[in-house]
Design an enzyme around this catalytic site. Sequence first.
Site, PDB file in Angstrom:
ATOM      1  N   LYS A  13       0.840  -1.213   0.000  1.00 20.12           N
ATOM      2  CA  LYS A  13       0.000   0.000   0.000  1.00 20.12           C
ATOM      3  C   LYS A  13       0.871   1.257   0.000  1.00 20.12           C
ATOM      4  CE  LYS A  13      -3.941  -1.962   2.504  1.00 20.12           C
ATOM      5  NZ  LYS A  13      -4.773  -1.812   3.703  1.00 20.12           N
ATOM      6  N   ASP A  69      -9.795   1.467   4.448  1.00 20.03           N
ATOM      7  CA  ASP A  69     -10.437   0.198   4.782  1.00 20.03           C
ATOM      8  C   ASP A  69     -11.116  -0.309   3.510  1.00 20.03           C
ATOM      9  OD1 ASP A  69     -10.885  -1.816   6.638  1.00 20.03           O
ATOM     10  OD2 ASP A  69     -12.908  -1.147   7.051  1.00 20.03           O
ATOM     11  N   PHE A 150      -3.293 -11.329  -4.119  1.00 21.34           N
ATOM     12  CA  PHE A 150      -3.480 -11.802  -2.742  1.00 21.34           C
ATOM     13  C   PHE A 150      -4.980 -11.829  -2.425  1.00 21.34           C
ATOM     14  CE2 PHE A 150      -4.825  -7.931  -0.547  1.00 21.34           C
ATOM     15  CZ  PHE A 150      -4.524  -6.977  -1.500  1.00 21.34           C
ATOM     16  N   GLY A 151      -5.290 -12.327  -1.246  1.00 18.31           N
ATOM     17  CA  GLY A 151      -6.669 -12.287  -0.740  1.00 18.31           C
ATOM     18  C   GLY A 151      -7.666 -12.909  -1.701  1.00 18.31           C
ATOM     19  N   TYR A 152      -8.674 -12.141  -2.061  1.00 20.85           N
ATOM     20  CA  TYR A 152      -9.764 -12.637  -2.899  1.00 20.85           C
ATOM     21  C   TYR A 152      -9.467 -12.510  -4.399  1.00 20.85           C
ATOM     22  CZ  TYR A 152     -12.648 -12.528   1.362  1.00 20.85           C
ATOM     23  OH  TYR A 152     -13.157 -12.734   2.621  1.00 20.85           O
ATOM     24  N   LYS A 173      -3.816  -4.949 -12.664  1.00 17.58           N
ATOM     25  CA  LYS A 173      -4.758  -4.831 -11.547  1.00 17.58           C
ATOM     26  C   LYS A 173      -4.636  -3.457 -10.895  1.00 17.58           C
ATOM     27  CE  LYS A 173      -5.641  -6.160  -6.860  1.00 17.58           C
ATOM     28  NZ  LYS A 173      -5.193  -6.823  -5.650  1.00 17.58           N
TER      29      LYS A 173
HETATM   30  P1  IMP Z   1      -7.792  -3.976   4.045  1.00 18.51           P
HETATM   31  O1  IMP Z   1      -8.817  -3.086   4.669  1.00 18.51           O
HETATM   32  O2  IMP Z   1      -7.007  -3.314   2.942  1.00 18.51           O
HETATM   33  O3  IMP Z   1      -6.906  -4.670   5.042  1.00 18.51           O
HETATM   34  O4  IMP Z   1      -8.590  -5.145   3.302  1.00 18.51           O
HETATM   35  C1  IMP Z   1      -9.441  -6.029   4.002  1.00 18.51           C
HETATM   36  C2  IMP Z   1      -9.423  -7.390   3.353  1.00 18.51           C
HETATM   37  O5  IMP Z   1      -9.991  -7.296   2.040  1.00 18.51           O
HETATM   38  C3  IMP Z   1      -8.030  -7.967   3.115  1.00 18.51           C
HETATM   39  O6  IMP Z   1      -7.583  -8.689   4.205  1.00 18.51           O
HETATM   40  C4  IMP Z   1      -8.240  -8.880   1.917  1.00 18.51           C
HETATM   41  O7  IMP Z   1      -8.754 -10.116   2.340  1.00 18.51           O
HETATM   42  C5  IMP Z   1      -9.333  -8.164   1.152  1.00 18.51           C
HETATM   43  N1  IMP Z   1      -8.765  -7.351   0.076  1.00 18.51           N
HETATM   44  C6  IMP Z   1      -8.503  -6.007   0.106  1.00 18.51           C
HETATM   45  N2  IMP Z   1      -8.013  -5.587  -1.054  1.00 18.51           N
HETATM   46  C7  IMP Z   1      -7.948  -6.685  -1.854  1.00 18.51           C
HETATM   47  C8  IMP Z   1      -7.505  -6.887  -3.193  1.00 18.51           C
HETATM   48  O8  IMP Z   1      -7.041  -5.975  -3.896  1.00 18.51           O
HETATM   49  N3  IMP Z   1      -7.596  -8.153  -3.652  1.00 18.51           N
HETATM   50  C9  IMP Z   1      -8.076  -9.184  -2.927  1.00 18.51           C
HETATM   51  N4  IMP Z   1      -8.484  -9.054  -1.673  1.00 18.51           N
HETATM   52  C10 IMP Z   1      -8.428  -7.815  -1.136  1.00 18.51           C
END
Ligand code: IMP
Length: 198
Positions: A13, A69, A150-152, A173
């Site tokens: 970030k 967030d 990452f993540g979703y 992306k």
């Molecule tokens: P955060 O508020 O940025 O920490 O995002 C919360 C949650 O959303 C993360 O832990 C990920 O599981 C998911 N997330 C946020 N941004 C992305 C993304 O760009 N790709 C996939 N998952 C995401």
Amino acid sequence: MKQLVFATNNAHKLSEVRAITDGYFAILSLDDIGCHDDIPETADTLEGNALQKARYIAERYHVNCFADDTGLEVEALGGQPGVHTARYAYPDRHDPEANTRKLLDELKGQTNRHAAFRTVIALILDGKEYTFEGRVDGTIPLQPTGTEGFGYDPVFAPDETGITFASMGVEAKNRISHRARAVQALCRFLMKADEQKG
Ligand code: IMP
């Protein structure tokens, strides 16, 4: 150069924001200001959480700062997981694989696969509060696809491309992502505010 604290230690970030604000603002991390607290995020909206984190830093460190967030909002699930996106599968921990499995399970047999990723950034500048939003609409495929990100990312396909974030490559992306759009809105505002001050 003006300094702004970004209430995060997430290297990805930080580099994304620094790339856009380069030459205009020096972006400091929580590490840079010596903050090692576990900042509370107990609000029930993305806006509430972003503001809660930004206020926490502004009140204790007396600096201009912003926080973000992000949530995945799935239409057929009434906007869930939303603020619970990070801890969707288990309330006490972040398990990305379990999260994506749970999402696909919840959507089994569901024909409405529409979802949106939304990022809210809250800025506190000279004591005033502002919020910015970045959003990308897309669909949840029937199974995970792609290996990047990452993540979703393997289970979210933005409408613009029709393939998942995890299949697009990080650079592509980052040009269209929810976070990039929120960061761009923040940066446009900061640069305009800077110009007006002269
Ligand atoms: P955060 O508020 O940025 O920490 O995002 C919360 C949650 O959303 C993360 O832990 C990920 O599981 C998911 N997330 C946020 N941004 C992305 C993304 O760009 N790709 C996939 N998952 C995401």
